[in-house]
Design a protein around this motif. Sequence first.
Motif, PDB file in Angstrom:
ATOM      1  N   LEU A 286       0.878  -1.176   0.000  1.00 24.41           N
ATOM      2  CA  LEU A 286       0.000   0.000   0.000  1.00 24.41           C
ATOM      3  C   LEU A 286       0.912   1.221   0.000  1.00 24.41           C
ATOM      4  O   LEU A 286       1.669   1.438   0.938  1.00 24.41           O
ATOM      5  N   PHE A 287       0.841   2.026  -1.073  1.00 26.76           N
ATOM      6  CA  PHE A 287       1.724   3.177  -1.234  1.00 26.76           C
ATOM      7  C   PHE A 287       0.867   4.438  -1.238  1.00 26.76           C
ATOM      8  O   PHE A 287      -0.094   4.535  -2.008  1.00 26.76           O
ATOM      9  N   VAL A 288       1.204   5.402  -0.362  1.00 27.79           N
ATOM     10  CA  VAL A 288       0.440   6.647  -0.254  1.00 27.79           C
ATOM     11  C   VAL A 288       1.300   7.803  -0.740  1.00 27.79           C
ATOM     12  O   VAL A 288       2.431   7.985  -0.278  1.00 27.79           O
ATOM     13  N   LEU A 289       0.753   8.587  -1.686  1.00 24.59           N
ATOM     14  CA  LEU A 289       1.451   9.766  -2.195  1.00 24.59           C
ATOM     15  C   LEU A 289       0.574  10.983  -1.950  1.00 24.59           C
ATOM     16  O   LEU A 289      -0.551  11.047  -2.445  1.00 24.59           O
ATOM     17  N   ASP A 290       1.072  11.942  -1.166  1.00 17.54           N
ATOM     18  CA  ASP A 290       0.318  13.156  -0.848  1.00 17.54           C
ATOM     19  C   ASP A 290       0.574  14.200  -1.924  1.00 17.54           C
ATOM     20  O   ASP A 290       1.638  14.827  -1.963  1.00 17.54           O
ATOM     21  N   CYS A 291      -0.412  14.389  -2.802  1.00 12.80           N
ATOM     22  CA  CYS A 291      -0.251  15.327  -3.917  1.00 12.80           C
ATOM     23  C   CYS A 291      -0.229  16.777  -3.452  1.00 12.80           C
ATOM     24  O   CYS A 291       0.176  17.671  -4.211  1.00 12.80           O
ATOM     25  N   GLY A 292      -0.663  17.047  -2.233  1.00 10.05           N
ATOM     26  CA  GLY A 292      -0.688  18.406  -1.726  1.00 10.05           C
ATOM     27  C   GLY A 292       0.565  18.802  -0.979  1.00 10.05           C
ATOM     28  O   GLY A 292       0.785  19.985  -0.724  1.00 10.05           O
ATOM     29  N   ALA A 293       1.392  17.832  -0.616  1.00  8.98           N
ATOM     30  CA  ALA A 293       2.573  18.124   0.195  1.00  8.98           C
ATOM     31  C   ALA A 293       3.853  18.168  -0.628  1.00  8.98           C
ATOM     32  O   ALA A 293       4.918  18.483  -0.095  1.00  8.98           O
ATOM     33  N   ILE A 294       3.759  17.841  -1.917  1.00  4.55           N
ATOM     34  CA  ILE A 294       4.945  17.790  -2.773  1.00  4.55           C
ATOM     35  C   ILE A 294       4.866  18.920  -3.791  1.00  4.55           C
ATOM     36  O   ILE A 294       3.833  19.079  -4.452  1.00  4.55           O
ATOM     37  N   PRO A 295       5.919  19.727  -3.941  1.00  9.93           N
ATOM     38  CA  PRO A 295       5.889  20.800  -4.941  1.00  9.93           C
ATOM     39  C   PRO A 295       5.563  20.259  -6.327  1.00  9.93           C
ATOM     40  O   PRO A 295       5.986  19.160  -6.697  1.00  9.93           O
TER      41      PRO A 295
ATOM     42  N   GLU B  97       7.929  12.031  -8.629  1.00 11.67           N
ATOM     43  CA  GLU B  97       7.439  11.157  -7.571  1.00 11.67           C
ATOM     44  C   GLU B  97       6.424  10.148  -8.107  1.00 11.67           C
ATOM     45  O   GLU B  97       6.357   9.012  -7.643  1.00 11.67           O
ATOM     46  N   LEU B  98       5.631  10.564  -9.079  1.00 15.04           N
ATOM     47  CA  LEU B  98       4.617   9.671  -9.657  1.00 15.04           C
ATOM     48  C   LEU B  98       5.235   8.625 -10.577  1.00 15.04           C
ATOM     49  O   LEU B  98       4.927   7.429 -10.476  1.00 15.04           O
ATOM     50  N   PHE B  99       6.107   9.064 -11.493  1.00 12.95           N
ATOM     51  CA  PHE B  99       6.541   8.191 -12.578  1.00 12.95           C
ATOM     52  C   PHE B  99       8.012   7.786 -12.522  1.00 12.95           C
ATOM     53  O   PHE B  99       8.439   6.918 -13.284  1.00 12.95           O
ATOM     54  N   GLY B 100       8.795   8.416 -11.643  1.00 14.40           N
ATOM     55  CA  GLY B 100      10.211   8.098 -11.554  1.00 14.40           C
ATOM     56  C   GLY B 100      11.014   8.813 -12.630  1.00 14.40           C
ATOM     57  O   GLY B 100      10.478   9.560 -13.446  1.00 14.40           O
ATOM     58  N   PHE B 101      12.328   8.563 -12.647  1.00 14.56           N
ATOM     59  CA  PHE B 101      13.180   9.216 -13.637  1.00 14.56           C
ATOM     60  C   PHE B 101      14.415   8.362 -13.888  1.00 14.56           C
ATOM     61  O   PHE B 101      14.807   7.507 -13.078  1.00 14.56           O
ATOM     62  N   GLU B 102      15.029   8.602 -15.049  1.00 16.93           N
ATOM     63  CA  GLU B 102      16.266   7.930 -15.425  1.00 16.93           C
ATOM     64  C   GLU B 102      17.459   8.779 -14.985  1.00 16.93           C
ATOM     65  O   GLU B 102      17.346   9.994 -14.799  1.00 16.93           O
ATOM     66  N   ALA B 103      18.589   8.147 -14.855  1.00 11.61           N
ATOM     67  CA  ALA B 103      19.812   8.864 -14.512  1.00 11.61           C
ATOM     68  C   ALA B 103      20.117   9.895 -15.599  1.00 11.61           C
ATOM     69  O   ALA B 103      20.044   9.609 -16.791  1.00 11.61           O
ATOM     70  N   GLY B 104      20.414  11.117 -15.179  1.00  7.96           N
ATOM     71  CA  GLY B 104      20.730  12.180 -16.111  1.00  7.96           C
ATOM     72  C   GLY B 104      19.528  12.883 -16.706  1.00  7.96           C
ATOM     73  O   GLY B 104      19.677  13.731 -17.587  1.00  7.96           O
ATOM     74  N   ALA B 105      18.324  12.539 -16.229  1.00  4.15           N
ATOM     75  CA  ALA B 105      17.108  13.148 -16.786  1.00  4.15           C
ATOM     76  C   ALA B 105      17.062  14.643 -16.515  1.00  4.15           C
ATOM     77  O   ALA B 105      16.514  15.408 -17.306  1.00  4.15           O
ATOM     78  N   PHE B 106      17.654  15.080 -15.408  1.00  7.18           N
ATOM     79  CA  PHE B 106      17.711  16.499 -15.067  1.00  7.18           C
ATOM     80  C   PHE B 106      18.847  16.693 -14.074  1.00  7.18           C
ATOM     81  O   PHE B 106      19.431  15.708 -13.580  1.00  7.18           O
ATOM     82  N   THR B 107      19.158  17.917 -13.787  1.00 11.11           N
ATOM     83  CA  THR B 107      20.255  18.219 -12.868  1.00 11.11           C
ATOM     84  C   THR B 107      19.988  17.586 -11.505  1.00 11.11           C
ATOM     85  O   THR B 107      18.928  17.774 -10.910  1.00 11.11           O
TER      86      THR B 107
ATOM     87  N   ALA C  89       5.977   6.305  -7.791  1.00  9.53           N
ATOM     88  CA  ALA C  89       4.917   5.688  -6.989  1.00  9.53           C
ATOM     89  C   ALA C  89       4.195   4.577  -7.744  1.00  9.53           C
ATOM     90  O   ALA C  89       3.847   3.547  -7.154  1.00  9.53           O
ATOM     91  N   PHE C  90       3.970   4.756  -9.046  1.00 12.30           N
ATOM     92  CA  PHE C  90       3.262   3.724  -9.808  1.00 12.30           C
ATOM     93  C   PHE C  90       4.033   2.421  -9.817  1.00 12.30           C
ATOM     94  O   PHE C  90       3.452   1.340  -9.636  1.00 12.30           O
TER      95      PHE C  90
ATOM     96  N   GLN D 105      -2.314  16.588 -14.891  1.00  7.76           N
ATOM     97  CA  GLN D 105      -3.517  15.764 -14.921  1.00  7.76           C
ATOM     98  C   GLN D 105      -3.622  14.873 -16.156  1.00  7.76           C
ATOM     99  O   GLN D 105      -3.985  13.699 -16.036  1.00  7.76           O
ATOM    100  N   PRO D 106      -3.313  15.356 -17.390  1.00 12.45           N
ATOM    101  CA  PRO D 106      -3.396  14.440 -18.538  1.00 12.45           C
ATOM    102  C   PRO D 106      -2.386  13.293 -18.465  1.00 12.45           C
ATOM    103  O   PRO D 106      -2.665  12.188 -18.927  1.00 12.45           O
ATOM    104  N   LYS D 107      -1.222  13.532 -17.856  1.00  9.80           N
ATOM    105  CA  LYS D 107      -0.226  12.469 -17.713  1.00  9.80           C
ATOM    106  C   LYS D 107      -0.716  11.404 -16.738  1.00  9.80           C
ATOM    107  O   LYS D 107      -0.526  10.199 -16.967  1.00  9.80           O
ATOM    108  N   LEU D 108      -1.358  11.846 -15.657  1.00  7.24           N
ATOM    109  CA  LEU D 108      -1.922  10.877 -14.712  1.00  7.24           C
ATOM    110  C   LEU D 108      -3.063  10.112 -15.368  1.00  7.24           C
ATOM    111  O   LEU D 108      -3.192   8.888 -15.194  1.00  7.24           O
ATOM    112  N   LEU D 109      -3.884  10.805 -16.145  1.00  7.77           N
ATOM    113  CA  LEU D 109      -4.999  10.151 -16.835  1.00  7.77           C
ATOM    114  C   LEU D 109      -4.485   9.051 -17.753  1.00  7.77           C
ATOM    115  O   LEU D 109      -5.025   7.933 -17.767  1.00  7.77           O
ATOM    116  N   ARG D 110      -3.449   9.326 -18.529  1.00  7.49           N
ATOM    117  CA  ARG D 110      -2.895   8.315 -19.438  1.00  7.49           C
ATOM    118  C   ARG D 110      -2.379   7.110 -18.665  1.00  7.49           C
ATOM    119  O   ARG D 110      -2.582   5.954 -19.063  1.00  7.49           O
TER     120      ARG D 110
END
Length: 441
Positions: free
Chosen positions: A190-199, A206-216, A225-226, A247-252
């Motif tokens: 059971l994984f809980v993600l607070d959408c109101g507490a994260i910038p 936080e939702l989809f993760g990232f690859e190494a070097g994706a950003f600074t 989280a998914f 929102q459209p990214k979460l919908l997809r």
Amino acid sequence: MTTDRRTTDPRTTEALGTDPPRAVVRECRVTIVEGEGTGRVVPFAAERLVIGADDRADVVIADPAMSKFHCEIRIANGAAVVRDLGSKNGTTVDRVPVIEAPLRDGCVLGLGRTTLRFDIGSRDVEIALSPREQFGRMRGRSIAMRAVFAQLEVAAASQSTVLLQGESGTGKELAAEAIHQAGARRDKGLFVLDCGAIPASLLEAELFGFEAGAFTGASERRIGAFEAASGGTLVLDEIGELALDLQPKLLRAIERREIQRIGGTQRIAVDVRIIASTNRDLKQEVNARRFRSDLYYRLAVLVITLPPLRERAADLPLLVDAILDDLRAEPSPMATALRSGELMPELLRHGWPGNVRELRNYVEGCLVRQDASLPVTTGTEPSIDLGQPLAVVRERWVRHVERRYLEQLLARHDNNVSAAARAAGIDRVHLHRLLARVGLR
């Protein structure tokens, strides 16, 4: 079924002497008397009825002057009440503009270019109630909570997406946990993600993760989280705070059951059950174009509304006992007074705007100080008790001032925590902590 109630009373009542418990609600109806579909009669026997131009409304009216979700009729506290959902052209009752107002038998509603008559019928319809007084860590024996338990049982038996609605402190996180624990995925995470507490700038990662070097700063791959919840349940807490561009990214992700990490090219399949929760009315957010209607439809497969504590006062003794047990309260005069019901008249007089969370804070404060004279009523200033040490009196006043300030701050900013934090000159995480401390969130 017949009762001795007048036909002008649409309240939900319990059928006495029944085992298991039962409840009934008076059937009502709305009739279109002017506009598209004149003469159409819609009977309903539910505690909520949404009227609007959208296909997902309970009563759909093809009126270009009507909002998608225009207004809601609720049967609560022994009366029918209409509430405008932030519609573009407003709602009137007997030609008087209203935001929220009681409805009398035979009154006339004005919605856009449509006029409807509201009538209370003579037939009672039974509402499904659970026989239990507990679901997961939730407690309640009132009609309102037994009805919620029945809905939670249905949700737990399915794999459908669930939207939990309710004021802050009503137990949405406990409800999500209970659905998961009673469902087929109980042995998974059971994984809980607070959408109101994260910038907003970090929430996509936080939702989809990232690859190494994706950003600074992204020195190594990180799953979101998914992926972390795959096979189990993902709770999207405070979904109403989600930025519009996300929102459209979460919908997809929800529709396709696949995600793509930031900076990645591979689509990754995820098997996750979604439970969303919010203290906002998402129908109102859709009208205001702050929340996408297609995402709302995807989330609102099963909608469960948790009642505020003021609508389930009969549960106060049960909740106080449960809180004392959870706190592992040692035997003391205060614990005895709380369990015996000696303080119940005072507790019943309070509206509990912070709901069960506020009640827990109050009980814990009583135990710590061995003093039940903490300010329970938010509109009343705490008294100055010269028999108490200065530190105790000062703490009561500081807590009282903090609570009054935060109540008015949230009200001014329409319960938008981010905007309230900016106005107060503090960061959002600090404001969340303050709200939790005074029982408002």
